[in-house]
Design an enzyme around this catalytic site. Sequence first.
Site: not given
Ligand code: TYM
Length: 329
Positions: A111, A194, A197
């Site tokens: 980041k 990957k 967004k």
């Molecule tokens: P976020 O919003 O970036 O993504 C949400 C979930 O989607 C998965 N993900 C992917 N998995 C595989 N391939 C990809 N290209 C891909 N893009 C996104 C992420 O691994 C995630 O599981 N920090 C987290 C949100 C969060 C969270 C938590 C998750 C906050 N607190 C507690 C689990 C437990 C996040 O930014 O995910």
Amino acid sequence: METVLSGIRSTGHMHLGNYFGALRNFVKIQDTYNCFFFIADLHSLTTHPHPDDFHANVKIILSEYLAAGLDPEKCALYVQSDVPEISELYVLLNMIAYVGELERTTTFKDKVRLNPNNVNAGLLTYPVLMASDILSHRANWVPVGKDQEPHLEIARVLARRFNNTYGVELFPEPYAFNFGHDLVKVPGLDGSGKMGKSEGNGIYLIDDDKTITRKVMHAVTDSGPTEPDSEMSEPVANIFTLMKLVSDPDIVRQFEAAYADCSIRYGDLKKQLAADICKTVAPIRERIGSIYNDDAYLSKVVATGRDKARASASATLKLAQQAIGFRTF
Ligand code: TYM
């Protein structure tokens, strides 16, 4: 019964990475585990969304969760900021999280590299808030994509450290999991990296068939195999990775064989992939619209989810406070 928890940041529509990384398998286990699923709206604040978008994004993700099959009767489906106990536990966990270990987290370093002008403290302590999400419900398992592994490691460190510091067995160590499968990294359509967004390389659950087909037909490939059994380039391997998520295994094998003997036509491969993604996405997309417009239903869902989540998180917070030494007068 073991507890499973996961969440998605509310920063726009849900894409196939979110769906296959976190949601699809979760939907299947709602009867078997004590399930929590939430919208991480506090986490979305690290990028300072416009106030008009902040709530709208929560509503979008909530509707998409429900359309993808989360059942608010079976799991606690809630908005993170509706549960103030999570923010309170976050304060307590911050006291045992060290700046050095947070600075070394690979996701933080990424980041900083990508956005050097917005290195705020919330970004540094992002994994602590995430640990609080998980530990608030003393979750055992966290279905996430591969990119979240470093955060789960920090959640385990903090769980262990809290227990050791205060001589309690309050927090189980949470593990990332994908129901017996490896954690997935869903690739984008641009040849490398990957699906995400901010990468602009995604297929969204809201995309119509025409949009999906156009995106897939424009996916990066290469000039084709010239020797039998040659190794696939990353862009082509990515197409196959996506195909394995949505297509019948026999179909995947047919195209793999065609690649191996050099008879493959990427146009056919992409047409098949587009059709199979459409088959996965169409029923979800059709449900999104009607759910999104049903405000009465959505407000009932979040109120029920909030009550379930607060009951669980406040019980945990009380135990954590007792362990630390908080006493009432
Ligand atoms: P976020 O919003 O970036 O993504 C949400 C979930 O989607 C998965 N993900 C992917 N998995 C595989 N391939 C990809 N290209 C891909 N893009 C996104 C992420 O691994 C995630 O599981 N920090 C987290 C949100 C969060 C969270 C938590 C998750 C906050 N607190 C507690 C689990 C437990 C996040 O930014 O995910």
